[in-house]
Enzyme design. Structure first.
Site, PDB file in Angstrom:
ATOM      1  N   THR A 132      -0.645  -4.768   7.625  1.00  0.00           N
ATOM      2  CA  THR A 132      -1.597  -5.019   6.547  1.00  0.00           C
ATOM      3  C   THR A 132      -1.058  -4.527   5.202  1.00  0.00           C
ATOM      4  OG1 THR A 132      -3.723  -4.212   5.707  1.00  0.00           O
ATOM      5  CG2 THR A 132      -2.668  -2.848   7.339  1.00  0.00           C
ATOM      6  N   GLU A 134      -2.821  -2.818   3.346  1.00  0.00           N
ATOM      7  CA  GLU A 134      -3.535  -1.572   3.050  1.00  0.00           C
ATOM      8  C   GLU A 134      -2.634  -0.347   3.184  1.00  0.00           C
ATOM      9  OE1 GLU A 134      -7.534  -1.358   4.489  1.00  0.00           O
ATOM     10  OE2 GLU A 134      -7.699  -3.534   4.613  1.00  0.00           O
ATOM     11  N   TYR A 158      -7.679   4.052   9.042  1.00  0.00           N
ATOM     12  CA  TYR A 158      -7.134   2.765   9.503  1.00  0.00           C
ATOM     13  C   TYR A 158      -5.745   2.518   8.914  1.00  0.00           C
ATOM     14  CZ  TYR A 158      -6.191  -2.272   9.327  1.00  0.00           C
ATOM     15  OH  TYR A 158      -5.572  -3.504   9.401  1.00  0.00           O
ATOM     16  N   LYS A 162      -2.011   2.283  10.717  1.00  0.00           N
ATOM     17  CA  LYS A 162      -1.140   1.090  10.649  1.00  0.00           C
ATOM     18  C   LYS A 162       0.208   1.477  10.028  1.00  0.00           C
ATOM     19  CE  LYS A 162      -1.857  -2.657  11.592  1.00  0.00           C
ATOM     20  NZ  LYS A 162      -1.716  -3.413  12.872  1.00  0.00           N
TER      21      LYS A 162
END
Ligand code: NAD
Ligand code: TYD
Length: 352
Positions: A132, A134, A158, A162
């Site tokens: 991602t 993010e 999260y 990741k």
């Protein structure tokens, strides 16, 4: 044969469906079926002999070893993850277990399998890790989009989990030579997305006449990509990506959350007239640590492989709204007691 993990989730199921529609190559699909995994999303493949479903955790080394030995895939595409930022704030442990420890176990299984392959299968093998944008943290209003060399600065449990998995993937290439590819993609939307994420949640609430809960001032920016365009980019990276490389995927469709919700209300009003959906917008308490802006610079995948999204935000959103309006049975099936518990916890602060 390819092995897909997390193929009963939103992006994984779209990927498997598109793969089977476009290619002859079989898929073995390994998914734990958490609250986010749903076999109903794969109903179209019920009689497809080229789709093999295995319910398993990516962290279950024995089962993954057995699946690899039985199916001998030429590639693993790892979608399996806990994927919702708000849930990671309420309960980070599952994110550490699946995204970090689970990815580690999957990498170990992949390394053992790949090491045992004869040539030319060994050289041709690929491990594609789906990640991602993010992981890069929050962008200033006028900063350039994230590129592949932007330093990691994850802000939520999260995104931190990741980021950790991305680093493990990178290390397995650097240290062991495992032919890995990593993709870092912006926010996806489209059919089959669990209605805890912004766009499907707003569609579901709008139709039900419920409040449309916008966090904070609604000016956080995301770069929205239609899921089918993401799946096409992953197929391209699998086919042409250089082992060890990372590719950022996005579609230059930056919108504030309020713009997204207003556009959605307009599209809904065209399809289901008779109500002022915008009047349902309600500003609610902000997410803790809420990243202000994400944007992707996708020039690498565009320049190297010519990949470019087919949908604009408006065309993709219209397809998405139409899909949800047409699939009320799917929505009902995924909106179990567990879903209502989550809605109560996140939006009223009360356990159901
Ligand atoms: P999702 O939550 O809809 O689906 C995740 C799937 O993984 C589910 O089917 C779930 O059952 C399965 N799963 C979870 N833990 C597992 C485990 N331990 N073992 C096996 N299966 C497990 O997520 P999504 O939105 O489809 O995202 C897929 C991947 O893409 C994730 O890795 C996510 O980080 C990444 N990603 C998502 C977006 C987005 O906007 N949704 C954007 C960029 C990257
Ligand atoms: P989300 O779909 O959870 O994706 P992510 O947090 O991974 O970007 O949220 C997208 C944006 O929408 C994010 O800025 C948070 C915001 N949001 C709301 O304003 N209200 C909501 O009910 C949800 C779920 C998200």
């Amino acid at each position: 044969m390819i092995l897909v993990t997390g193929g009963a989730g939103f992006i994984g199921a779209n990927f498997v469906l598109d793969w089977r529609a476009e290619l002859d190559e079989p898929v073995v699909n390994v998914d734990k079926l958490t609250y986010a995994g749903n076999l109903g999303s794969l109903a179209a493949l019920k009689d497809d002999p080229g789709h093999h479903f295995v319910r398993a955790d990516i962290g279950d080394r024995e089962t993954i070893d057995a699946v690899l030995a039985a199916h001998r895939p030429r590639a693993i595409i790892n979608f399996a993850a806990e994927s919702h930022v708000d849930r990671s704030i309420h309960g980070p442990a599952a994110f550490i277990d699946t995204n970090i420890v689970g990815t580690f176990a999957l990498l170990e299984a992949a390394r053992a399998y790949w090491s045992s392959l004869p040539e030319p299968e060994r050289s041709r093998f690929r491990f594609v890790h789906i990640s991602t944008d993010e992981v890069y943290g929050s962008l200033a209003p006028d900063a350039d989009g994230f590129c592949e060399t932007t330093p990691y600065a994850p802000n939520s449990p999260y995104s931190a989990s990741k980021a950790a998995s991305d680093h493990l993937v990178r290390a397995y290439h650097h240290t062991y030579g495992l032919p890995t590819l990593t993709t870092n993609c912006s926010n996806n939307y489209g059919p089959l997305q669990f209605p805890e994420k912004l766009i499907p949640l707003m569609i579901v609430n709008a139709i039900a006449g419920k409040p449309l809960p916008v966090y904070g001032d609604g000016k956080n920016v995301r770069d929205w990509l239609y899921v089918g365009d993401h799946c096409a980019a992953i197929r391209t990276v699998l086919a042409r990506g250089a082992p060890g490389a990372t590719y950022n995927i996005g579609s230059n469709a930056e919108r504030t959350n309020l713009e997204v919700v207003h556009t959605l209300c307009r599209v809904l009003a065209e399809q289901r007239p008779g109500r002022d959906y915008g009047a349902q917008i309600s500003f609610v308490r902000d997410r803790p640590g809420h990243d202000r802006r994400y944007a992707i610079d996708a020039s690498k995948i565009h320049n190297e492989f010519g990949w470019t999204p087919r949908e604009t935000f408006e065309s993709g959103l219209t397809r998405t709204v139409l899909w949800y309006l047409d699939h009320t049975a799917w929505l009902q099936a995924v909106s179990s007691g567990e879903y209502h518990k989550w809605i109560s916890l996140n939006y009223t602060g009360e356990p159901a």
